[in-house]
Write a protein that holds these residues in place. Structure first.
Motif, PDB file in Angstrom:
ATOM      1  N   UNK A  36       0.832  -1.209   0.000  1.00 58.52           N
ATOM      2  CA  UNK A  36       0.000   0.000   0.000  1.00 58.52           C
ATOM      3  C   UNK A  36       0.866   1.259   0.000  1.00 58.52           C
ATOM      4  N   UNK A  37       1.948   1.235   0.737  1.00 62.64           N
ATOM      5  CA  UNK A  37       2.868   2.371   0.743  1.00 62.64           C
ATOM      6  C   UNK A  37       3.480   2.550  -0.645  1.00 62.64           C
ATOM      7  N   UNK A  38       3.864   1.456  -1.265  1.00 56.78           N
ATOM      8  CA  UNK A  38       4.472   1.519  -2.601  1.00 56.78           C
ATOM      9  C   UNK A  38       3.480   2.044  -3.633  1.00 56.78           C
ATOM     10  N   UNK A  39       2.241   1.542  -3.602  1.00 60.89           N
ATOM     11  CA  UNK A  39       1.259   2.006  -4.594  1.00 60.89           C
ATOM     12  C   UNK A  39       0.900   3.475  -4.369  1.00 60.89           C
ATOM     13  N   UNK A  40       0.820   3.895  -3.113  1.00 60.52           N
ATOM     14  CA  UNK A  40       0.540   5.306  -2.837  1.00 60.52           C
ATOM     15  C   UNK A  40       1.681   6.187  -3.324  1.00 60.52           C
ATOM     16  N   UNK A  41       2.899   5.744  -3.106  1.00 61.69           N
ATOM     17  CA  UNK A  41       4.062   6.498  -3.594  1.00 61.69           C
ATOM     18  C   UNK A  41       4.071   6.540  -5.116  1.00 61.69           C
ATOM     19  N   UNK A  42       3.740   5.433  -5.745  1.00 67.32           N
ATOM     20  CA  UNK A  42       3.701   5.386  -7.209  1.00 67.32           C
ATOM     21  C   UNK A  42       2.659   6.355  -7.755  1.00 67.32           C
ATOM     22  N   UNK A  54      -4.686  13.210 -19.204  1.00 67.14           N
ATOM     23  CA  UNK A  54      -5.039  12.054 -20.026  1.00 67.14           C
ATOM     24  C   UNK A  54      -3.892  11.047 -20.139  1.00 67.14           C
ATOM     25  N   UNK A  55      -2.655  11.522 -20.060  1.00 72.97           N
ATOM     26  CA  UNK A  55      -1.524  10.602 -20.208  1.00 72.97           C
ATOM     27  C   UNK A  55      -1.330   9.718 -18.969  1.00 72.97           C
ATOM     28  N   UNK A  56      -1.834  10.126 -17.825  1.00 72.13           N
ATOM     29  CA  UNK A  56      -1.675   9.325 -16.603  1.00 72.13           C
ATOM     30  C   UNK A  56      -2.963   8.627 -16.191  1.00 72.13           C
ATOM     31  N   UNK A  57      -3.961   8.695 -17.046  1.00 70.19           N
ATOM     32  CA  UNK A  57      -5.262   8.105 -16.720  1.00 70.19           C
ATOM     33  C   UNK A  57      -5.156   6.592 -16.510  1.00 70.19           C
ATOM     34  N   UNK A  58      -4.566   5.875 -17.454  1.00 72.63           N
ATOM     35  CA  UNK A  58      -4.469   4.412 -17.354  1.00 72.63           C
ATOM     36  C   UNK A  58      -3.545   3.988 -16.198  1.00 72.63           C
ATOM     37  N   UNK A  64      -4.620   2.361  -8.753  1.00 73.12           N
ATOM     38  CA  UNK A  64      -5.797   2.378  -7.864  1.00 73.12           C
ATOM     39  C   UNK A  64      -6.400   0.985  -7.726  1.00 73.12           C
ATOM     40  N   UNK A  65      -6.486   0.250  -8.825  1.00 69.25           N
ATOM     41  CA  UNK A  65      -7.049  -1.108  -8.783  1.00 69.25           C
ATOM     42  C   UNK A  65      -6.193  -2.012  -7.897  1.00 69.25           C
TER      43      UNK A  65
END
Length: 177
Positions: A36-42, A54-58, A64-65
């Motif tokens: 969770x820390x890694x995904x939040x940092x990412x 739009x470039x960071x949408x995917x 988030x998933x």
């Protein structure tokens, strides 16, 4: 009083078992928190690098998933709750051990002993043995058995400490005439 020593051994064994259980669930909780820390940092890095939404949408959707999946598994397993349960029980078994040990052998009345047993049984009811890994149950049971100390009956089967008392297959009934 021999029964006091048995009860003290069992309380001490369960204190150790709950300590191992709380350490295990603390580690599991830690293992769930790292992703969770890694995904939040990412997410933070991805969002701060780009000026075009739009470039960071995917990448945002993917990160988030992954975060939601990790949180769902964490909520299902509930390592924090299990850690708290084992920590609380470890402290309560320790307090009961200290209480029992504080009473001199000759000074234990039947009423005191009954109160100790009632407290022990109430704590035992709250202890989720199925949430403790087998290796910890085995290690505590073997350590106490090797030291010739008493262990709770819930741990006897863990180490195969079952004594064959009779052969049920060859049981014959004598007919009464």
């Amino acid at each position: 009083m021999k029964n006091k020593l048995k009860l003290l051994d069992k309380c001490e064994a369960l204190t150790l078992l709950c300590t191992k259980g709380s350490a295990y669930w603390s580690f599991v909780k830690f293992c769930f928190n790292i992703p969770l820390v890694i995904t939040s940092s990412a997410m933070c890095i991805i969002n701060s690098i780009s000026t075009d939404a739009n470039s960071v949408k995917i990448p945002n959707i993917v990160v988030n998933a992954i975060s939601v999946l990790i949180m769902s598994v964490t909520n299902s397993v509930k390592p924090s709750e299990k850690f708290d349960i084992f920590k609380r029980l470890q402290q309560q078994f320790m307090e009961l051990s200290v209480e029992i040990e504080a009473v001199e052998d000759d000074d234990v009345t039947q009423e005191q002993y009954n109160i100790f047993v009632l407290k022990y049984e109430n704590l035992l009811r709250d202890l989720p043995f199925e949430e403790i890994p087998h290796k910890y149950k085995s290690s505590v049971a073997l350590a106490y058995q090797n030291a010739n100390r008493h262990i709770p009956i819930q741990l006897n089967g863990t180490i195969g400490n079952i004594v064959k008392k009779r052969n049920s297959n060859n049981f014959e009934m004598n007919e009464m005439v």
